[in-house]
Design a protein around this motif. Structure first.
Motif, PDB file in Angstrom:
ATOM      1  N   SER A   1       9.940 110.403  51.114  1.00 21.23           N
ATOM      2  CA  SER A   1      10.982 111.532  51.125  1.00 21.23           C
ATOM      3  C   SER A   1      10.050 112.798  51.546  1.00 21.23           C
ATOM      4  CB  SER A   1      11.769 111.665  50.046  1.00 21.23           C
ATOM      5  OG  SER A   1      11.017 112.008  48.879  1.00 21.23           O
ATOM      6  N   ASP A   2       8.910 112.733  51.570  1.00 26.86           N
ATOM      7  CA  ASP A   2       7.769 113.845  51.721  1.00 26.86           C
ATOM      8  C   ASP A   2       7.468 113.585  53.184  1.00 26.86           C
ATOM      9  OD1 ASP A   2       5.656 115.604  51.869  1.00 26.86           O
ATOM     10  OD2 ASP A   2       5.344 115.316  49.889  1.00 26.86           O
ATOM     11  N   ASP A   3       7.643 114.503  54.220  1.00 24.12           N
ATOM     12  CA  ASP A   3       7.430 114.511  55.554  1.00 24.12           C
ATOM     13  C   ASP A   3       5.893 114.130  55.898  1.00 24.12           C
ATOM     14  OD1 ASP A   3       9.770 115.311  56.340  1.00 24.12           O
ATOM     15  OD2 ASP A   3       9.425 117.278  56.673  1.00 24.12           O
ATOM     16  N   ARG A   4       5.026 114.775  54.790  1.00 26.50           N
ATOM     17  CA  ARG A   4       3.690 114.546  55.039  1.00 26.50           C
ATOM     18  C   ARG A   4       3.156 112.924  54.786  1.00 26.50           C
ATOM     19  NH1 ARG A   4       1.368 118.077  50.415  1.00 26.50           N
ATOM     20  NH2 ARG A   4       3.047 117.012  49.228  1.00 26.50           N
ATOM     21  N   PHE A   5       4.145 112.048  54.320  1.00 26.89           N
ATOM     22  CA  PHE A   5       3.633 110.760  54.189  1.00 26.89           C
ATOM     23  C   PHE A   5       4.770 109.755  54.985  1.00 26.89           C
ATOM     24  CE2 PHE A   5       2.575 113.152  50.311  1.00 26.89           C
ATOM     25  CZ  PHE A   5       1.136 112.923  50.505  1.00 26.89           C
ATOM     26  N   GLU A   6       4.372 108.826  55.366  1.00 25.49           N
ATOM     27  CA  GLU A   6       4.714 107.685  56.137  1.00 25.49           C
ATOM     28  C   GLU A   6       4.409 106.248  55.528  1.00 25.49           C
ATOM     29  OE1 GLU A   6       3.298 107.433  60.256  1.00 25.49           O
ATOM     30  OE2 GLU A   6       4.118 105.517  60.549  1.00 25.49           O
ATOM     31  N   ILE A   7       5.493 105.575  55.244  1.00 24.87           N
ATOM     32  CA  ILE A   7       5.415 104.207  54.655  1.00 24.87           C
ATOM     33  C   ILE A   7       5.058 103.487  55.863  1.00 24.87           C
ATOM     34  CG2 ILE A   7       6.364 102.399  53.552  1.00 24.87           C
ATOM     35  CD1 ILE A   7       6.022 104.943  51.681  1.00 24.87           C
ATOM     36  N   ILE A   8       3.739 102.717  55.732  1.00 25.48           N
ATOM     37  CA  ILE A   8       3.495 102.069  56.936  1.00 25.48           C
ATOM     38  C   ILE A   8       3.900 100.526  56.730  1.00 25.48           C
ATOM     39  CG2 ILE A   8       1.371 101.021  57.938  1.00 25.48           C
ATOM     40  CD1 ILE A   8       1.072 103.567  58.622  1.00 25.48           C
ATOM     41  N   THR A   9       3.765  99.816  55.644  1.00 28.49           N
ATOM     42  CA  THR A   9       4.367  98.672  55.213  1.00 28.49           C
ATOM     43  C   THR A   9       5.210  98.821  54.322  1.00 28.49           C
ATOM     44  OG1 THR A   9       2.481  97.739  54.300  1.00 28.49           O
ATOM     45  CG2 THR A   9       2.752  97.186  56.571  1.00 28.49           C
ATOM     46  N   ASP A  10       6.725  98.233  54.386  1.00 27.60           N
ATOM     47  CA  ASP A  10       7.626  98.474  53.097  1.00 27.60           C
ATOM     48  C   ASP A  10       7.086  97.718  51.838  1.00 27.60           C
ATOM     49  OD1 ASP A  10       9.074 100.152  54.465  1.00 27.60           O
ATOM     50  OD2 ASP A  10      10.275  98.185  55.462  1.00 27.60           O
ATOM     51  N   ARG A  11       7.612  98.001  50.816  1.00 22.38           N
ATOM     52  CA  ARG A  11       7.122  97.274  49.476  1.00 22.38           C
ATOM     53  C   ARG A  11       7.307  95.847  49.612  1.00 22.38           C
ATOM     54  NH1 ARG A  11       9.701  95.346  45.834  1.00 22.38           N
ATOM     55  NH2 ARG A  11      11.785  96.353  46.312  1.00 22.38           N
ATOM     56  N   ARG A  12       6.530  95.169  49.388  1.00 19.79           N
ATOM     57  CA  ARG A  12       6.473  93.665  49.028  1.00 19.79           C
ATOM     58  C   ARG A  12       6.295  93.556  47.643  1.00 19.79           C
ATOM     59  NH1 ARG A  12       8.663  93.704  53.272  1.00 19.79           N
ATOM     60  NH2 ARG A  12       7.890  92.899  55.193  1.00 19.79           N
ATOM     61  N   LEU A  13       7.153  93.211  46.715  1.00 17.10           N
ATOM     62  CA  LEU A  13       6.947  93.121  45.290  1.00 17.10           C
ATOM     63  C   LEU A  13       6.707  94.239  44.819  1.00 17.10           C
ATOM     64  CD1 LEU A  13       5.621  89.575  44.942  1.00 17.10           C
ATOM     65  CD2 LEU A  13       7.739  90.141  44.478  1.00 17.10           C
ATOM     66  N   ALA A  14       4.946  94.602  44.266  1.00 14.26           N
ATOM     67  CA  ALA A  14       4.839  95.835  43.864  1.00 14.26           C
ATOM     68  C   ALA A  14       3.673  96.511  44.642  1.00 14.26           C
ATOM     69  CB  ALA A  14       4.411  95.847  42.488  1.00 14.26           C
ATOM     70  N   LEU A  15       3.788  96.169  45.805  1.00 13.11           N
ATOM     71  CA  LEU A  15       2.623  96.822  47.001  1.00 13.11           C
ATOM     72  C   LEU A  15       3.431  97.211  48.216  1.00 13.11           C
ATOM     73  CD1 LEU A  15      -0.196  96.912  48.380  1.00 13.11           C
ATOM     74  CD2 LEU A  15       0.006  94.560  48.960  1.00 13.11           C
ATOM     75  N   PHE A  16       3.035  98.521  48.461  1.00 12.25           N
ATOM     76  CA  PHE A  16       3.304  99.348  49.755  1.00 12.25           C
ATOM     77  C   PHE A  16       2.031  99.898  50.418  1.00 12.25           C
ATOM     78  CE2 PHE A  16       4.383 102.470  46.926  1.00 12.25           C
ATOM     79  CZ  PHE A  16       3.860 103.489  47.490  1.00 12.25           C
ATOM     80  N   THR A  17       2.097 100.146  51.684  1.00 19.96           N
ATOM     81  CA  THR A  17       0.949 100.685  52.317  1.00 19.96           C
ATOM     82  C   THR A  17       1.505 102.101  52.929  1.00 19.96           C
ATOM     83  OG1 THR A  17       0.992  99.790  54.401  1.00 19.96           O
ATOM     84  CG2 THR A  17      -0.366  98.906  52.627  1.00 19.96           C
ATOM     85  N   PHE A  18       0.593 103.372  52.882  1.00 19.66           N
ATOM     86  CA  PHE A  18       1.209 104.525  53.425  1.00 19.66           C
ATOM     87  C   PHE A  18       0.065 105.321  54.084  1.00 19.66           C
ATOM     88  CE2 PHE A  18      -0.586 107.991  50.559  1.00 19.66           C
ATOM     89  CZ  PHE A  18      -0.984 107.114  49.704  1.00 19.66           C
ATOM     90  N   HIS A  19       0.613 106.219  54.963  1.00 21.88           N
ATOM     91  CA  HIS A  19      -0.263 107.019  55.834  1.00 21.88           C
ATOM     92  C   HIS A  19      -0.072 108.631  55.484  1.00 21.88           C
ATOM     93  CE1 HIS A  19      -2.713 106.684  59.436  1.00 21.88           C
ATOM     94  NE2 HIS A  19      -2.207 107.776  60.060  1.00 21.88           N
ATOM     95  N   TYR A  20      -1.074 109.580  55.814  1.00 15.05           N
ATOM     96  CA  TYR A  20      -1.084 110.761  55.689  1.00 15.05           C
ATOM     97  C   TYR A  20      -1.051 111.424  56.901  1.00 15.05           C
ATOM     98  CZ  TYR A  20      -2.642 115.564  54.113  1.00 15.05           C
ATOM     99  OH  TYR A  20      -2.664 116.977  53.874  1.00 15.05           O
ATOM    100  N   ASN A  21       0.144 112.099  57.266  1.00 13.74           N
ATOM    101  CA  ASN A  21      -0.047 112.755  58.548  1.00 13.74           C
ATOM    102  C   ASN A  21       0.316 114.212  58.433  1.00 13.74           C
ATOM    103  OD1 ASN A  21       0.585 110.337  60.161  1.00 13.74           O
ATOM    104  ND2 ASN A  21       2.517 110.438  59.579  1.00 13.74           N
ATOM    105  N   ARG A  22      -0.911 114.953  59.244  1.00 15.38           N
ATOM    106  CA  ARG A  22      -0.775 116.450  59.481  1.00 15.38           C
ATOM    107  C   ARG A  22      -0.665 116.714  60.953  1.00 15.38           C
ATOM    108  NH1 ARG A  22      -5.622 118.917  56.859  1.00 15.38           N
ATOM    109  NH2 ARG A  22      -4.464 120.859  57.438  1.00 15.38           N
TER     110      ARG A  22
END
Ligand code: PLP
Length: 472
Positions: free
Chosen positions: A383-404
């Motif tokens: 919900s924060d523009d600066r971040f992008e979820i790259i892979t959705d949560r699988r159990l208790a793991l997700f990955t994200f990216h920081y965009n500027r």
């Protein structure tokens, strides 16, 4: 130091351990040290004369904690967890007190029989069908190597062990690109060669495509190669990918191939019935590995390999020279014939303590919390523009990216990760997803609370803002 000194020093060690754990939230999660620091602290030569325990303990306190990355820190969100629940630590201490070699039934009958019972308790806990047998190994890597060796020997009609692999056919193993590097290592060690590990293309959800698997096998047969086995993954390390187990095993079975499911991390979650859809069809697997030493709370090392029928693996690995024979070999199990090392630790004891001290409900509630909090963390970042979820949560793991805006996202994400880990309040690690640099966020530490997770998200946001300020 004598055995009679144990009460004094064990108590001191236990007191230290309790204080250590109480103080963990105030420590930097990742060691804030530099290469060579510990080498500088340690004398170059071993002591010729005994040193008193007081001095040894003092040096331990001076040198060791500072050089540790604190895997039991509640805000360890890196890699996968390696829990050590107190009940299992106590069991390890007792196992150490006896320090038996549990290689044969007769070298420690209780260790063998408790192992059989604990493996079956785990089988029931995970909802696996009746009939699976199993063994406790040191690591998933070892279990996977055993499975790959079994695939090799089956495919060679058991001639590989005796005649060697020279002049034999090219044996082929299939796995998706999301499977762990331990599969690559197993294929290398088994003498099959990395080139014969076929990385089958995955679907959009990062699970193996069963049709592509079937085609790869058919192509190999046409080329004169010999397909030997399929390694499937339930919860890949990079992003938590799940292969469609039922469909892939159906293809393997049709081709007469041996199957091994690597559920090293995600397997623990299967104590919760609602997550079992992730490995639907697993009851048809020949071999499955899951690590109670990751998410479940048994301290390292404790990896369970389930086998639909141990006969093939035992035929691959067992050697029984006269000095290892015993009187009742047809009534009992000698677990060293199921694994690579001969010597075996008494690992079942910590599972027995763990199961009883927490109960399945206690263990399930931790895993359910972790999954729910991972969802919460992913939502807060999404919900924060600066971040992008790259892979959705699988159990208790997700990955994200920081965009500027106007900046290279990979470089910015890498800078953010470095800032987070230098800060030390939380610990995260990285992966590559379709060539993009991504930060992994995974929850799994036994003492982690919702507040720890909220603090984790807050730290990420705070440091992202700081980076933006500094570099304008
Ligand atoms: C951690 C992990 C492994 C390796 O486990 P070890 O027990 O350290 O050998 C293998 N596969 C997966 C999916 C893992 O997460």
């Amino acid at each position: 130091l004598k055995y009679s000194d144990l009460p004094k020093w064990s108590l001191r060690a236990a007191e230290w351990a309790a204080e250590y754990h109480e103080g963990l939230r105030d420590c930097s999660v990742r060691a804030q040290t530099y290469p060579g620091a510990t080498l500088d602290d340690l004398p170059h030569e071993p002591p010729e004369q005994p040193v008193g325990m007081d001095a040894i303990f003092e040096d331990f306190e001076d040198i060791v904690p500072f050089g540790m990355t604190h895997w039991q820190h509640p805000r360890f969100f890196a890699y996968f967890p390696a829990n050590a629940a107190p009940a299992s630590m106590i069991a390890e201490q007792l196992a150490n007190a006896m320090s038996a070699q549990c290689m044969l039934w007769q070298t420690s009958p209780v260790a063998t029989e408790m192992e059989q019972r604990m493996v079956d308790w785990m089988r029931q806990s995970l909802g696996l069908r009746d009939g699976f047998k199993g063994v406790i190994q040191d690591s998933a890597s070892s279990a996977t190597l055993c499975a790959v060796l079994t695939m090799r020997e089956r495919a060679l009609d058991w001639a590989g062990n005796t005649a060697g692999l020279a002049n034999g056919p090219r044996l082929r193993i299939y796995a998706s690109a999301e499977t762990h590097s331990s599969v690559d290592k197993a294929v290398r060690i088994a003498g099959l060669g990395q080139d014969n590990l076929v990385k089958v293309a995955t679907r959009a959800d990062r699970g193996m495509d069963p049709e592509t698997l079937a085609r790869a096998i058919a192509d190999d047969r046409k080329a004169g190669h010999v397909p030997a086995g399929v390694v499937l993954c339930t919860g890949g390390t990079s992003t938590g990918a799940f292969d469609p187990i039922a469909a892939c095993i159906a293809v393997a079975k049709q081709e007469g191939l041996y199957t091994h499911v690597d559920a090293a991390w995600a397997g623990s979650a299967m104590i919760c019935p609602e997550f079992r859809t992730h490995w639907d069809g697993v009851d048809e697997a020949d071999s499955i590995v899951m690590n109670p030493h990751k998410w479940l709370g048994a301290n390292f090392d404790c990896s369970i390999q389930f086998l639909a029928d141990p006969t093939d693996q035992v035929r691959t690995l067992a050697i029984r020279p006269t000095y290892l024979e015993s009187d009742n070999d047809d009534e009992i199990v000698n677990f060293s014939e199921w694994t690579i090392p001969l010597g075996r630790r008494f690992r079942a004891l910590k599972l027995w303590f763990l199961f009883r001290a927490y109960g399945l409900e206690g263990l399930r509630s931790r895993i359910r919390n972790h999954v729910a909090w991972a969802e919460l963390a992913a939502q807060k970042l999404a919900s924060d523009d600066r971040f992008e979820i790259i892979t959705d949560r699988r159990l208790a793991l997700f990955t994200f990216h920081y965009n500027r805006p106007g900046q290279d996202g990979d470089i910015q994400t890498e800078r953010l990760l470095r800032a987070i880990n230098d800060d030390g309040r939380i610990y995260l690690t990285q992966t590559k997803v379709d060539g993009r640099y991504a930060i992994r966020f995974t929850i799994g530490q036994f003492e982690c609370t919702k507040e720890d997770v909220e603090m984790g998200v807050a730290v990420i946001k705070e440091l992202a803002a700081m980076l933006a300020d500094v570099s304008g």
